[in-house]
Design a protein around this motif. Structure first.
Motif, PDB file in Angstrom:
ATOM      1  N   ALA A 108      -7.272  10.975  -0.732  1.00 25.51           N
ATOM      2  CA  ALA A 108      -6.955  10.086  -1.969  1.00 25.51           C
ATOM      3  C   ALA A 108      -7.877  10.315  -3.168  1.00 25.51           C
ATOM      4  CB  ALA A 108      -7.286   8.657  -1.592  1.00 25.51           C
ATOM      5  N   GLY A 109      -9.160  11.084  -2.966  1.00 30.27           N
ATOM      6  CA  GLY A 109      -9.936  11.211  -4.044  1.00 30.27           C
ATOM      7  C   GLY A 109      -9.365  12.640  -4.682  1.00 30.27           C
ATOM      8  N   SER A 139       4.704  14.730  -0.636  1.00 30.18           N
ATOM      9  CA  SER A 139       4.805  14.510   0.863  1.00 30.18           C
ATOM     10  C   SER A 139       3.595  13.356   1.407  1.00 30.18           C
ATOM     11  CB  SER A 139       4.359  15.828   1.315  1.00 30.18           C
ATOM     12  OG  SER A 139       2.967  16.142   1.177  1.00 30.18           O
ATOM     13  N   PHE A 140       2.832  13.064   0.503  1.00 31.10           N
ATOM     14  CA  PHE A 140       1.880  12.004   0.816  1.00 31.10           C
ATOM     15  C   PHE A 140       2.322  10.730   0.521  1.00 31.10           C
ATOM     16  CE2 PHE A 140      -0.487  15.905   0.623  1.00 31.10           C
ATOM     17  CZ  PHE A 140      -1.299  16.017   1.723  1.00 31.10           C
ATOM     18  N   ILE A 141       3.671  10.444  -0.174  1.00 28.42           N
ATOM     19  CA  ILE A 141       3.922   9.139  -0.461  1.00 28.42           C
ATOM     20  C   ILE A 141       4.174   8.250   0.776  1.00 28.42           C
ATOM     21  CG2 ILE A 141       5.945   7.919  -1.238  1.00 28.42           C
ATOM     22  CD1 ILE A 141       6.200  10.318  -3.540  1.00 28.42           C
ATOM     23  N   GLY A 142       4.422   8.892   2.096  1.00 25.41           N
ATOM     24  CA  GLY A 142       4.693   8.344   3.001  1.00 25.41           C
ATOM     25  C   GLY A 142       3.434   8.431   4.027  1.00 25.41           C
ATOM     26  N   ASP A 143       2.237   8.556   3.417  1.00 27.66           N
ATOM     27  CA  ASP A 143       1.138   8.745   4.037  1.00 27.66           C
ATOM     28  C   ASP A 143       0.857   7.166   5.008  1.00 27.66           C
ATOM     29  OD1 ASP A 143      -1.569  10.649   4.480  1.00 27.66           O
ATOM     30  OD2 ASP A 143      -2.216   8.695   4.688  1.00 27.66           O
ATOM     31  N   ASP A 145      -2.255   5.874   5.443  1.00 28.64           N
ATOM     32  CA  ASP A 145      -3.340   5.374   4.444  1.00 28.64           C
ATOM     33  C   ASP A 145      -2.673   4.810   3.028  1.00 28.64           C
ATOM     34  OD1 ASP A 145      -5.723   5.458   2.661  1.00 28.64           O
ATOM     35  OD2 ASP A 145      -6.462   5.173   4.436  1.00 28.64           O
ATOM     36  N   ASN A 146      -2.846   3.692   2.908  1.00 31.19           N
ATOM     37  CA  ASN A 146      -2.434   2.887   1.762  1.00 31.19           C
ATOM     38  C   ASN A 146      -3.109   3.503   0.364  1.00 31.19           C
ATOM     39  OD1 ASN A 146      -1.173   0.682   0.000  1.00 31.19           O
ATOM     40  ND2 ASN A 146      -3.258   0.095  -0.333  1.00 31.19           N
ATOM     41  N   SER A 147      -4.355   4.053   0.457  1.00 29.04           N
ATOM     42  CA  SER A 147      -5.014   4.558  -0.936  1.00 29.04           C
ATOM     43  C   SER A 147      -4.348   5.848  -1.120  1.00 29.04           C
ATOM     44  CB  SER A 147      -6.522   4.657  -0.673  1.00 29.04           C
ATOM     45  OG  SER A 147      -6.818   5.436   0.638  1.00 29.04           O
ATOM     46  N   VAL A 148      -4.117   6.812  -0.165  1.00 32.31           N
ATOM     47  CA  VAL A 148      -3.429   8.043  -0.241  1.00 32.31           C
ATOM     48  C   VAL A 148      -2.094   7.796  -0.745  1.00 32.31           C
ATOM     49  CG1 VAL A 148      -2.328  10.121   1.063  1.00 32.31           C
ATOM     50  CG2 VAL A 148      -4.857   9.120   1.548  1.00 32.31           C
ATOM     51  N   ARG A 149      -1.164   6.635  -0.295  1.00 31.59           N
ATOM     52  CA  ARG A 149       0.028   6.737  -0.586  1.00 31.59           C
ATOM     53  C   ARG A 149       0.009   6.281  -2.266  1.00 31.59           C
ATOM     54  NH1 ARG A 149       0.684   3.178   3.947  1.00 31.59           N
ATOM     55  NH2 ARG A 149       0.466   1.545   2.622  1.00 31.59           N
ATOM     56  N   THR A 150      -0.699   5.299  -2.641  1.00 27.02           N
ATOM     57  CA  THR A 150      -0.797   4.932  -3.899  1.00 27.02           C
ATOM     58  C   THR A 150      -1.407   5.849  -5.021  1.00 27.02           C
ATOM     59  OG1 THR A 150      -1.780   2.769  -3.269  1.00 27.02           O
ATOM     60  CG2 THR A 150      -1.904   3.096  -5.399  1.00 27.02           C
ATOM     61  N   ALA A 151      -2.304   6.622  -4.422  1.00 27.96           N
ATOM     62  CA  ALA A 151      -2.766   7.917  -5.129  1.00 27.96           C
ATOM     63  C   ALA A 151      -1.740   9.040  -5.300  1.00 27.96           C
ATOM     64  CB  ALA A 151      -3.941   8.677  -4.571  1.00 27.96           C
ATOM     65  N   MET A 181      10.244   4.018  -3.188  1.00 32.08           N
ATOM     66  CA  MET A 181       8.791   3.545  -3.482  1.00 32.08           C
ATOM     67  C   MET A 181       8.509   4.205  -4.875  1.00 32.08           C
ATOM     68  SD  MET A 181       6.889   3.885  -0.037  1.00 32.08           S
ATOM     69  CE  MET A 181       5.198   3.748  -0.711  1.00 32.08           C
ATOM     70  N   LEU A 182       8.948   5.667  -5.092  1.00 36.24           N
ATOM     71  CA  LEU A 182       8.758   6.438  -6.164  1.00 36.24           C
ATOM     72  C   LEU A 182       9.336   5.979  -7.533  1.00 36.24           C
ATOM     73  CD1 LEU A 182       7.344   8.609  -7.950  1.00 36.24           C
ATOM     74  CD2 LEU A 182       8.949  10.102  -7.011  1.00 36.24           C
ATOM     75  N   GLU A 183      10.650   5.603  -7.264  1.00 38.48           N
ATOM     76  CA  GLU A 183      11.456   4.865  -8.345  1.00 38.48           C
ATOM     77  C   GLU A 183      10.905   3.708  -8.746  1.00 38.48           C
ATOM     78  OE1 GLU A 183      15.398   4.641  -6.316  1.00 38.48           O
ATOM     79  OE2 GLU A 183      16.060   6.955  -7.063  1.00 38.48           O
ATOM     80  N   GLU A 184      10.538   2.673  -7.923  1.00 36.17           N
ATOM     81  CA  GLU A 184       9.847   1.449  -8.280  1.00 36.17           C
ATOM     82  C   GLU A 184       8.575   1.767  -9.061  1.00 36.17           C
ATOM     83  OE1 GLU A 184       9.491  -2.578  -8.688  1.00 36.17           O
ATOM     84  OE2 GLU A 184      11.256  -1.358  -7.788  1.00 36.17           O
ATOM     85  N   ARG A 185       7.863   2.449  -8.693  1.00 34.25           N
ATOM     86  CA  ARG A 185       6.443   2.834  -9.224  1.00 34.25           C
ATOM     87  C   ARG A 185       6.808   3.303 -10.558  1.00 34.25           C
ATOM     88  NH1 ARG A 185       1.416   3.272  -7.513  1.00 34.25           N
ATOM     89  NH2 ARG A 185       2.226   1.811  -6.106  1.00 34.25           N
ATOM     90  N   ILE A 186       7.953   4.085 -10.743  1.00 30.71           N
ATOM     91  CA  ILE A 186       8.321   4.674 -12.278  1.00 30.71           C
ATOM     92  C   ILE A 186       8.635   3.514 -13.198  1.00 30.71           C
ATOM     93  CG2 ILE A 186       9.842   6.240 -13.459  1.00 30.71           C
ATOM     94  CD1 ILE A 186       9.446   8.212 -11.192  1.00 30.71           C
ATOM     95  N   LYS A 187       9.431   2.494 -12.622  1.00 33.86           N
ATOM     96  CA  LYS A 187      10.113   1.606 -13.257  1.00 33.86           C
ATOM     97  C   LYS A 187       8.978   0.568 -13.680  1.00 33.86           C
ATOM     98  CE  LYS A 187      14.514   1.165 -11.269  1.00 33.86           C
ATOM     99  NZ  LYS A 187      15.553   0.157 -10.249  1.00 33.86           N
TER     100      LYS A 187
END
Length: 245
Positions: A108-109, A139-143, A145-151, A181-187
């Protein structure tokens, strides 16, 4: 500062050993010294050599996953300072190696700092290329860990700011859930950046020294050596019976 620069690679190797000290006070003191060193190098307009960066950078990346918040905060701050004395693309390459870690805090860092590098320098900072870099990040969007997905999502959105919907192709083959998830975050991210910022220029020490009438040696300005004054010519040798007025 010139003495430090002359032995910088050895000092950085020594300080990297302190990263493994179990005493938190020693570790924080080492990170504080490194911060002051970076500040001094920046004031001297010094650019780190690859061998100097290699002496400590891999271990600094590892400390992004430290269990102690003050340590992680100090390391994040150090990476912010690094951009003034070392090329962003080379820093990005070191960071990407850290994504291989099983430590979710470290992953995440790494993604958070890569996001910052992209926002400040554009996708040109991605190493070895934007496509390969974003394939790895996505490839880490589906991690798990929530903090890794968000990052990871934030990093992809940072790329979208510059290349638009082309980021979808660069992210490679995503499953339906990750793509959604990516499309929603971009919107939800808002407006794209119209023009990318100029990358932080690394110091040109040779030019600075030339402007001051000096020369650059080992990233330090020194006075130009003066040409030696030729010895005076010996007086002519008088021959017997000759004289000079």
């Amino acid at each position: 500062m010139s003495e430090i620069i002359q032995s910088l690679d050895l000092l950085l190797k020594w300080i990297s050993l302190r990263f493994f000290d179990t005493n938190t006070s020693v570790l924080l003191a080492s990170l504080d010294w490194l911060s002051k060193c970076f500040t001094g190098l920046r004031e001297q307009r010094y650019t780190l050599l690859d061998q100097e960066a290699n002496a400590f950078m891999p271990y600094l990346v590892i400390k992004l996953g430290d269990s102690k918040e003050p340590v992680r905060k100090s390391v994040h701050s150090l990476f912010n300072e690094l951009c003034y004395i070392y090329a962003g693309s080379k820093t990005f390459a070191h960071l990407s190696e850290g994504l291989k870690s099983k430590n979710s805090r470290q992953r995440a860092g790494v993604l958070e700092i890569e996001t910052k590098l992209i926002l400040e320098n554009g996708v040109e900072v991605c190493h070895p290329s934007p496509k390969k870099a974003f394939e790895l990040v996505a490839s880490f969007i589906g991690d798990k860990d929530n903090s890794v997905r968000t990052a990871a999502l934030n990093c992809c959105v940072a790329g979208w700011n510059y290349i638009g919907d082309g980021i979808m192709k660069m992210c490679g083959s995503l499953n339906e859930k990750d793509m959604s998830m990516l499309e929603e975050r971009i919107k939800r991210s808002g407006k794209r950046i119209d023009s990318p910022p100029k990358p932080k220029a690394l110091p040109n020490k040779a030019k600075e020294c030339e402007d001051e009438g000096m020369v650059e040696m080992d990233s330090i300005c020194v006075e130009m050596p003066k040409e030696p004054t030729p010895p005076p010519s010996p007086p002519p040798v008088k021959k017997r019976g000759e004289f000079y007025l």
